[in-house]
Design an enzyme around this catalytic site. Structure first.
Site, mmCIF file in Angstrom:
data_model
loop_
_atom_site.group_PDB
_atom_site.id
_atom_site.type_symbol
_atom_site.label_atom_id
_atom_site.label_comp_id
_atom_site.label_asym_id
_atom_site.label_seq_id
_atom_site.Cartn_x
_atom_site.Cartn_y
_atom_site.Cartn_z
ATOM 1 N N LYS A 35 -39.990 41.600 -31.565
ATOM 2 C CA LYS A 35 -40.400 40.651 -32.615
ATOM 3 C C LYS A 35 -39.627 39.334 -32.483
ATOM 4 C CE LYS A 35 -37.099 42.918 -35.716
ATOM 5 N NZ LYS A 35 -36.947 43.937 -36.778
ATOM 6 N N ARG A 133 -36.645 48.238 -48.599
ATOM 7 C CA ARG A 133 -37.226 47.007 -48.070
ATOM 8 C C ARG A 133 -38.734 47.173 -47.910
ATOM 9 N NH1 ARG A 133 -35.271 44.437 -42.357
ATOM 10 N NH2 ARG A 133 -36.458 46.197 -41.525
ATOM 11 N N TYR A 259 -22.626 11.006 -38.722
ATOM 12 C CA TYR A 259 -23.191 10.579 -40.014
ATOM 13 C C TYR A 259 -22.180 10.783 -41.128
ATOM 14 C CZ TYR A 259 -27.941 10.409 -38.085
ATOM 15 O OH TYR A 259 -29.062 10.103 -37.377
ATOM 16 N N MET A 307 -29.562 16.420 -35.704
ATOM 17 C CA MET A 307 -30.829 17.064 -35.360
ATOM 18 C C MET A 307 -30.910 17.394 -33.860
ATOM 19 S SD MET A 307 -34.706 15.681 -35.933
ATOM 20 C CE MET A 307 -34.461 15.365 -37.673
HETATM 21 C C1 LIG Z 1 -36.040 44.937 -36.247
HETATM 22 C C2 LIG Z 1 -36.250 46.383 -36.458
HETATM 23 C C3 LIG Z 1 -35.725 47.325 -35.549
HETATM 24 C C4 LIG Z 1 -34.775 46.965 -34.429
HETATM 25 O O1 LIG Z 1 -33.457 46.970 -34.922
HETATM 26 P P1 LIG Z 1 -32.187 46.638 -33.973
HETATM 27 O O2 LIG Z 1 -31.023 46.715 -34.878
HETATM 28 O O3 LIG Z 1 -32.420 45.246 -33.458
HETATM 29 O O4 LIG Z 1 -32.181 47.632 -32.881
HETATM 30 C C5 LIG Z 1 -36.080 48.662 -35.721
HETATM 31 N N1 LIG Z 1 -36.887 49.040 -36.749
HETATM 32 C C6 LIG Z 1 -37.368 48.163 -37.655
HETATM 33 C C7 LIG Z 1 -38.219 48.664 -38.768
HETATM 34 C C8 LIG Z 1 -37.060 46.814 -37.546
HETATM 35 O O5 LIG Z 1 -37.524 45.954 -38.468
#
Ligand SMILES: *Cc1c(COP(=O)(O)O)cnc(C)c1O
Length: 362
Positions: A35, A133, A259, A307
């Protein structure tokens, strides 16, 4: 000629894949989490490499990320961790496997596949075991399962949960309670369906710290890129962020830099101008504590990060315009960098913007 560049070392990726695989039983499947552009790198290059290593599964957060991989020819099954209702059509059109995690998503998904007369679709049921979550909580599971059983096409190829504190050894009791709850709920679900589902729970630090939590598959993200919240010198950092000294400005004692005149020279100071800034993902909030490496020495950021550029103090460092600058690499790694600016490697890596050219090393 040097410039700002993010090097992606696919040999290090392969090494990390092998290290993590070696911790697993031979039958355990491996899901690679790619991701957020492959944790800030290049999800396609990472996915291609992992596909060549026969990875079992890929995971991304949103359907759009999976669509991009499919359009580029990635064939491996892809789990969408947090699919949104608006993306259901793409999930089907691009052969992606959604998480079923809320009644809102589940009901819309059921409606769509019924309307389209889809015969069968692989899905993963997400259970909330305490992270609070994403996912169905204990009291909601039975209702969700009823809805799933009433929708013939849904095939639960996976049942999974996510751990909250695998990198904190003060939280082993909590983590074990999450694992126990997952075992209990998943076996109840399994007793109600007639086929086998893949159970998966561990992220990277779970793989290292809770081997009893392997189940049928693990989901590794940060570990593949070389980090593991815990000090671990088996893994190799995949990403190196390098830049260059564009210019050196000689500032007299008493002059200011940046700045709002945010840095005052207490002595005559050689200021190095580095062409990377907050638009590249080097947060302005790093201004206070950040340093870069120039010819093996630490050069502290002075003034506020701008920036497109940041300025460093080169006093006492033998250096010239055109010299290489290291923000992080395999020796001065992104985990230590992140600590020095009070964040975590995940955030530093995923913030790196598109403007930074990626260079594949293989
Ligand atoms: C991002 C994520 C992972 C990967 O976690 P790492 O700590 O980067 O290995 C695994 N499961 C879910 C649901 C995630 O959101």
């Amino acid at each position: 000629m040097k410039k700002t560049i993010l090097e992606i070392d696919l040999n290090a990726l392969e090494h990390n894949f092998n290290v993590i695989s070696s911790k697993l039983k031979p039958t355990t499947k491996f899901m690679a989490v790619v991701k957020a552009k492959g944790y800030g790198s290049d999800s396609l290059e990472i996915a291609k490499k992992l596909e060549s290593l026969n990875i079992d599964y890929l995971a991304v957060a949103f359907a759009s990320e999976g669509v991009e991989l499919r359009k580029s020819g990635i064939k491996t099954p892809i789990l969408i961790l947090l699919p949104q209702v608006e993306s259901i059509k793409n999930i089907i059109n691009f052969n992606l496997e959604p998480s079923l995690y809320s009644f809102y998503f589940l009901e819309n998904f059921v409606k769509y596949i019924n309307d389209q007369k889809i015969e069968e679709w692989p899905c993963h049921l997400k259970i909330n075991t305490g992270l609070n979550r994403v996912g169905f909580s204990k009291g909601e599971i039975q209702n969700a399962i009823e809805k799933i059983k009433n929708c013939k096409p849904i095939k639960l190829v996976g049942i999974y949960s996510h751990l909250a504190a695998t990198d904190d050894l003060n939280e082993t009791e909590f983590t074990n309670s999450q694992i126990d709850l997952f075992k209990k709920i998943s076996s109840e679900i399994k007793s109600q369906i007639s086929y086998k589902s893949i159970l998966h729970m561990s992220n990277t630090s779970g793989i290292f710290n809770y081997p009893e939590c392997e189940f049928d598959m693990v989901r590794a993200g940060i570990g593949l890129y070389g980090y593991n919240n815990f000090l671990n010198n088996e893994l190799l950092p995949v990403l190196s962020l390098k830049s260059v000294i564009s210019q050196i400005i000689l500032c007299n004692k008493g002059s200011s830099v940046g700045y709002n005149r945010s840095f005052n020279c207490k002595e005559d100071t050689r200021i190095g101008v580095i062409p990377i800034g907050h638009a590249d993902g080097i947060s302005r909030s790093f201004s206070k504590n950040m340093f870069v490496i120039v010819n093996g020495k630490k050069a502290k950021v002075v003034g506020n990060i701008c920036m497109d550029v940041l300025m460093v103090n080169l006093n006492g460092i033998n250096s010239n315009e055109g010299d290489e600058v290291i923000v992080f690499d395999s020796k001065n790694n992104a985990e230590d960098f992140a600590k020095s600016v009070e964040t975590i490697s995940y955030e530093v890596l995923t913030n790196l913007s598109n403007r930074i050219e990626r260079k594949i090393i293989s």
